[in-house]
Design a protein around this motif. Structure first.
Motif, PDB file in Angstrom:
ATOM      1  N   TYR A  11      14.372  41.336  42.239  1.00 27.02           N
ATOM      2  CA  TYR A  11      13.051  41.216  42.857  1.00 27.02           C
ATOM      3  C   TYR A  11      12.675  39.733  42.883  1.00 27.02           C
ATOM      4  N   PRO A  12      12.199  39.191  44.020  1.00 18.47           N
ATOM      5  CA  PRO A  12      12.028  39.885  45.303  1.00 18.47           C
ATOM      6  C   PRO A  12      13.343  40.476  45.818  1.00 18.47           C
ATOM      7  N   PHE A  13      13.219  41.527  46.607  1.00 21.22           N
ATOM      8  CA  PHE A  13      14.367  42.283  47.091  1.00 21.22           C
ATOM      9  C   PHE A  13      15.362  41.379  47.813  1.00 21.22           C
ATOM     10  N   CYS A  14      16.629  41.548  47.515  1.00 20.36           N
ATOM     11  CA  CYS A  14      17.699  40.894  48.272  1.00 20.36           C
ATOM     12  C   CYS A  14      18.955  41.755  48.140  1.00 20.36           C
ATOM     13  N   HIS A  15      19.942  41.481  48.967  1.00 26.69           N
ATOM     14  CA  HIS A  15      21.214  42.186  48.865  1.00 26.69           C
ATOM     15  C   HIS A  15      22.330  41.271  49.374  1.00 26.69           C
ATOM     16  N   ARG A 115      36.555  42.017  51.225  1.00 25.46           N
ATOM     17  CA  ARG A 115      35.141  42.278  51.023  1.00 25.46           C
ATOM     18  C   ARG A 115      34.835  42.644  49.567  1.00 25.46           C
ATOM     19  N   GLN A 116      33.722  42.126  49.041  1.00 16.50           N
ATOM     20  CA  GLN A 116      33.259  42.565  47.726  1.00 16.50           C
ATOM     21  C   GLN A 116      32.668  43.955  47.869  1.00 16.50           C
ATOM     22  N   GLU A 117      33.155  44.908  47.077  1.00 15.80           N
ATOM     23  CA  GLU A 117      32.786  46.306  47.232  1.00 15.80           C
ATOM     24  C   GLU A 117      31.861  46.819  46.141  1.00 15.80           C
ATOM     25  N   ARG A 118      31.711  46.094  45.040  1.00 17.95           N
ATOM     26  CA  ARG A 118      30.844  46.545  43.949  1.00 17.95           C
ATOM     27  C   ARG A 118      30.238  45.330  43.263  1.00 17.95           C
ATOM     28  N   PHE A 119      29.092  45.555  42.602  1.00 17.94           N
ATOM     29  CA  PHE A 119      28.410  44.440  41.955  1.00 17.94           C
ATOM     30  C   PHE A 119      29.268  43.799  40.870  1.00 17.94           C
ATOM     31  N   ASP A 120      29.814  44.618  39.973  1.00 12.19           N
ATOM     32  CA  ASP A 120      30.536  44.104  38.811  1.00 12.19           C
ATOM     33  C   ASP A 120      32.037  44.241  39.011  1.00 12.19           C
ATOM     34  N   CYS A 121      32.717  43.116  39.067  1.00 11.13           N
ATOM     35  CA  CYS A 121      34.171  43.123  39.235  1.00 11.13           C
ATOM     36  C   CYS A 121      34.698  41.748  38.850  1.00 11.13           C
ATOM     37  N   GLN A 122      36.007  41.638  38.814  1.00 11.45           N
ATOM     38  CA  GLN A 122      36.643  40.353  38.536  1.00 11.45           C
ATOM     39  C   GLN A 122      37.787  40.141  39.514  1.00 11.45           C
ATOM     40  N   VAL A 123      37.848  38.958  40.066  1.00 10.15           N
ATOM     41  CA  VAL A 123      38.885  38.595  41.030  1.00 10.15           C
ATOM     42  C   VAL A 123      39.766  37.532  40.398  1.00 10.15           C
ATOM     43  N   ARG A 124      41.066  37.707  40.526  1.00 11.48           N
ATOM     44  CA  ARG A 124      42.016  36.809  39.871  1.00 11.48           C
ATOM     45  C   ARG A 124      43.179  36.538  40.814  1.00 11.48           C
ATOM     46  N   VAL A 125      43.547  35.280  40.954  1.00  7.80           N
ATOM     47  CA  VAL A 125      44.650  34.928  41.843  1.00  7.80           C
ATOM     48  C   VAL A 125      45.564  33.932  41.141  1.00  7.80           C
ATOM     49  N   ALA A 192      32.288  38.598  38.863  1.00  3.53           N
ATOM     50  CA  ALA A 192      31.078  38.948  39.597  1.00  3.53           C
ATOM     51  C   ALA A 192      30.228  39.892  38.767  1.00  3.53           C
ATOM     52  N   GLU A 193      28.956  39.567  38.661  1.00  2.00           N
ATOM     53  CA  GLU A 193      27.951  40.446  38.075  1.00  2.00           C
ATOM     54  C   GLU A 193      26.838  40.616  39.108  1.00  2.00           C
ATOM     55  N   LYS A 194      25.916  41.515  38.835  1.00  2.00           N
ATOM     56  CA  LYS A 194      24.897  41.826  39.827  1.00  2.00           C
ATOM     57  C   LYS A 194      24.108  40.596  40.242  1.00  2.00           C
ATOM     58  N   ASP A 195      23.857  39.686  39.309  1.00  2.00           N
ATOM     59  CA  ASP A 195      22.986  38.557  39.610  1.00  2.00           C
ATOM     60  C   ASP A 195      23.683  37.216  39.672  1.00  2.00           C
ATOM     61  N   ARG A 196      25.010  37.168  39.390  1.00  2.00           N
ATOM     62  CA  ARG A 196      25.666  35.865  39.380  1.00  2.00           C
ATOM     63  C   ARG A 196      27.181  35.977  39.509  1.00  2.00           C
ATOM     64  N   TYR A 197      27.794  34.811  39.809  1.00  2.00           N
ATOM     65  CA  TYR A 197      29.247  34.650  39.811  1.00  2.00           C
ATOM     66  C   TYR A 197      29.600  33.560  38.809  1.00  2.00           C
ATOM     67  N   THR A 198      30.663  33.790  38.019  1.00  2.00           N
ATOM     68  CA  THR A 198      31.122  32.816  37.053  1.00  2.00           C
ATOM     69  C   THR A 198      32.577  32.482  37.350  1.00  2.00           C
ATOM     70  N   PHE A 199      32.921  31.190  37.250  1.00  2.00           N
ATOM     71  CA  PHE A 199      34.217  30.694  37.701  1.00  2.00           C
ATOM     72  C   PHE A 199      35.003  30.125  36.527  1.00  2.00           C
ATOM     73  N   GLY A 200      36.288  30.508  36.450  1.00  2.00           N
ATOM     74  CA  GLY A 200      37.124  30.036  35.362  1.00  2.00           C
ATOM     75  C   GLY A 200      38.579  29.951  35.767  1.00  2.00           C
ATOM     76  N   TYR A 201      39.415  29.521  34.815  1.00  2.00           N
ATOM     77  CA  TYR A 201      40.844  29.389  35.106  1.00  2.00           C
ATOM     78  C   TYR A 201      41.662  29.507  33.828  1.00  2.00           C
ATOM     79  N   VAL A 202      42.960  29.783  34.015  1.00  2.00           N
ATOM     80  CA  VAL A 202      43.947  29.815  32.942  1.00  2.00           C
ATOM     81  C   VAL A 202      45.138  28.994  33.403  1.00  2.00           C
ATOM     82  N   SER A 203      45.630  28.087  32.571  1.00  2.00           N
ATOM     83  CA  SER A 203      46.807  27.293  32.935  1.00  2.00           C
ATOM     84  C   SER A 203      47.582  26.910  31.687  1.00  2.00           C
TER      85      SER A 203
END
Length: 244
Positions: A11-15, A115-125, A192-203
């Motif tokens: 709130y305020p409403f967004c999507h 496409r992002q399909e759900r609020f909470d997920c993790q993407v790894r490449v 990915a979480e409902k309200d934010r994205y957090t970025f990280g790495y492993v090397s």
């Protein structure tokens, strides 16, 4: 009843997940008028009726790019240039050849996304990239459009290769994290979480390191415009010239 809707966030409403197809219960009253939901109102959640499962399997979460064609879940930006990507050049990998255009531009880009399909997920490449020329970069992004996107990438700077997190919100752009990077192999992550994205790495066998985060609100339709929702994408760019 089949209808088009969105999942509200905050709130305020967004999507930011884009428009989706929803089902709502419908019954006919004594005068043969249709009544949707409860007293004509569709609620945020309903009991699921005994629906028959769809006949095709769900899209796999992992892709090793070991098939002769891209799976249907993957998308390009506009009409893809054939020379920007390959599955046969290095079997078991998706190879991207950076163009002069970067994520801020409309020109042909080496970009493949899902496409992002759900609020909470993790993407790894898993990325192998050793930039040789100043400005070359490759990485993983979450993108609404050319003016609203976040990315984590390997970038060739004045002093050598760096891993960066960059955020673009309208006319504002900033590198919000930067570290020197040695080597060519890295795993890039976006949580990915409902309200934010957090970025990280492993090397180099080290523990996961989180670098920066950004609010999902600034990639929403209400801020950025559009209605398709955000995409996670792998990309490469020469930032003004064809990558070597």
């Amino acid at each position: 009843l089949v209808c088009l809707g969105v999942r509200p966030n905050g709130y305020p409403f967004c999507h930011h997940l884009g428009r989706e197809t929803f089902l709502a219960p419908l019954r006919w009253d004594e005068q043969d008028w249709p009544l949707v939901g409860e007293q004509g109102q569709v609620t945020m959640s309903i009991a699921r009726p005994p629906l028959t499962p769809h006949p095709w399997p769900p899209e796999a979460e992992r892709d090793d790019f070991d098939q002769p064609e891209l799976r249907l879940a993957w998308n390009f930006l506009r009409s893809p240039a054939a020379q920007t990507w390959s599955l046969s050049e290095r079997p078991g990998w998706l190879c991207l050849h950076g163009t002069a255009a970067n994520l801020d531009e409309n020109g042909p880009q080496a970009w493949v996304g899902r496409r992002q399909e759900r609020f909470d997920c993790q993407v790894r490449v898993a990325l192998e990239f050793a930039p040789q020329t100043l400005g070359e970069e490759a990485g993983l992004c979450v993108r609404m459009n050319e003016r609203h996107h976040y990315e984590i990438a390997i970038l060739r700077g004045e002093s050598g290769s760096q891993i960066i997190v960059r955020q673009r919100i309208g006319s504002l752009q900033a590198i919000t994290a930067r570290e020197d990077f040695y080597g060519s192999a890295v795993e890039l992550l976006i949580r990915a979480e409902k309200d934010r994205y957090t970025f990280g790495y492993v090397s180099n066998g080290n523990d996961l390191r989180w670098l920066a985060s950004g609010e999902s609100r600034y990639l929403s339709t209400e801020v950025a415009g559009g209605f398709t929702g955000v995409f996670f994408g792998m990309y490469a760019s020469g930032n003004g010239k064809q990558a070597s």
